[in-house]
Design a protein around this motif. Sequence first.
Motif, PDB file in Angstrom:
ATOM      1  N   GLN A 164      -5.997  10.286   9.710  1.00 57.65           N
ATOM      2  CA  GLN A 164      -6.748   9.261   9.000  1.00 57.65           C
ATOM      3  C   GLN A 164      -7.686   8.539   9.965  1.00 57.65           C
ATOM      4  O   GLN A 164      -7.574   8.676  11.178  1.00 57.65           O
ATOM      5  N   GLN A 165      -8.587   7.747   9.391  1.00 52.94           N
ATOM      6  CA  GLN A 165      -9.523   6.993  10.197  1.00 52.94           C
ATOM      7  C   GLN A 165      -9.200   5.503  10.172  1.00 52.94           C
ATOM      8  O   GLN A 165      -8.545   5.004   9.254  1.00 52.94           O
ATOM      9  N   VAL A 166      -9.670   4.827  11.208  1.00 57.59           N
ATOM     10  CA  VAL A 166      -9.493   3.380  11.321  1.00 57.59           C
ATOM     11  C   VAL A 166     -10.848   2.733  11.561  1.00 57.59           C
ATOM     12  O   VAL A 166     -11.780   3.364  12.075  1.00 57.59           O
ATOM     13  N   HIS A 180      -5.035  -3.393   6.168  1.00 59.45           N
ATOM     14  CA  HIS A 180      -5.897  -2.243   5.895  1.00 59.45           C
ATOM     15  C   HIS A 180      -7.184  -2.739   5.254  1.00 59.45           C
ATOM     16  O   HIS A 180      -7.280  -3.888   4.796  1.00 59.45           O
ATOM     17  N   GLU A 233      -7.714   8.048  14.033  1.00 63.42           N
ATOM     18  CA  GLU A 233      -6.633   7.161  14.451  1.00 63.42           C
ATOM     19  C   GLU A 233      -6.146   7.458  15.860  1.00 63.42           C
ATOM     20  O   GLU A 233      -5.689   6.566  16.573  1.00 63.42           O
ATOM     21  N   ARG A 236      -7.137   5.327  18.900  1.00 63.76           N
ATOM     22  CA  ARG A 236      -6.630   3.966  19.054  1.00 63.76           C
ATOM     23  C   ARG A 236      -6.074   3.729  20.456  1.00 63.76           C
ATOM     24  O   ARG A 236      -6.295   2.670  21.062  1.00 63.76           O
ATOM     25  N   ILE A 245      -8.230  -3.103  15.404  1.00 64.24           N
ATOM     26  CA  ILE A 245      -8.117  -1.810  14.749  1.00 64.24           C
ATOM     27  C   ILE A 245      -7.484  -2.011  13.373  1.00 64.24           C
ATOM     28  O   ILE A 245      -6.384  -2.562  13.267  1.00 64.24           O
ATOM     29  N   PRO A 247      -6.598   0.093   9.716  1.00 61.79           N
ATOM     30  CA  PRO A 247      -6.592   1.366   8.982  1.00 61.79           C
ATOM     31  C   PRO A 247      -7.496   1.299   7.745  1.00 61.79           C
ATOM     32  O   PRO A 247      -7.615   0.259   7.090  1.00 61.79           O
TER      33      PRO A 247
END
Length: 279
Positions: A164-166, A180, A233, A236, A245, A247
Amino acid sequence: METREMRYFVAVAEELHFGRAAQRLAMAQPPLSRAIQQLERRLGVVLLHRATRAITLTEAGSVLLREARTVLEAVEAAERRTRRAAADRPGVVLATKAGASRELLSKLLDAYAAEPGAVAVEVMLCGPGESEGLLRTGRADVALLHRPYDSTAGFDTEDLHTEQQVAVLPAGHPLGDRPHMSMAEVNAMTDLPLPRWPRRDGSYPDGPGPRVRDHTQLTQLITLGRACALMPESLRAQLRDEYAIVPVPDAPAVTTVIAWPSHSRSKAVADLVRTAIRR
């Protein structure tokens, strides 16, 4: 069509000026103009709209520009790979974005080095979006690419890792303590616009975000409060305390793939791919 004609046309189509194109090709302008006219007559289409002060591409010209670039890249790639195959010391050139997939790459190289018959692997670290181009032009034999940001069209690929991306924000930003965020919220931050990365031709898409070319530029802009970013992710751990950071669950997942030319018959590339799949 000859590759010479394609090079002539690409130069004119990119410069949109016969004088500059002739200078770029180190030739006189009249024979260049004649060559393009002969090409149009043979194809039976108009490639360029010629006006007193400007040249523009027709629809047919735009199609030929895309196709000619692809053909010329393939020819250059064939030349480079042929010379590399004839080298006294065989090896594989692997392209990857600097800072990305660091742990995965380290494990892959260690595992491959332990394989019988392993050859030397030269790692080319490059900027965002550059790995794909290095693979297409034959400067690399294999690459670690990241969907959806890199195009894998025309390559054989194997998926290695999905994450996943953050959102990366400056430390202390009001949204930095959120559990989030949504993509809509990221896009709505007018004070911290997403950056604009260059296309393959060097141009930038329209938008409010700052123009960036590398990770160092981007992180400095975030620190200065001029931009935010979406990152996988796994990055990080590489970011310091001056960043917040958050999510972003509905951001598109990033899949790291190992990619190689579909026509490749290199045993070393095949062995490296098998190692990557097993690791």
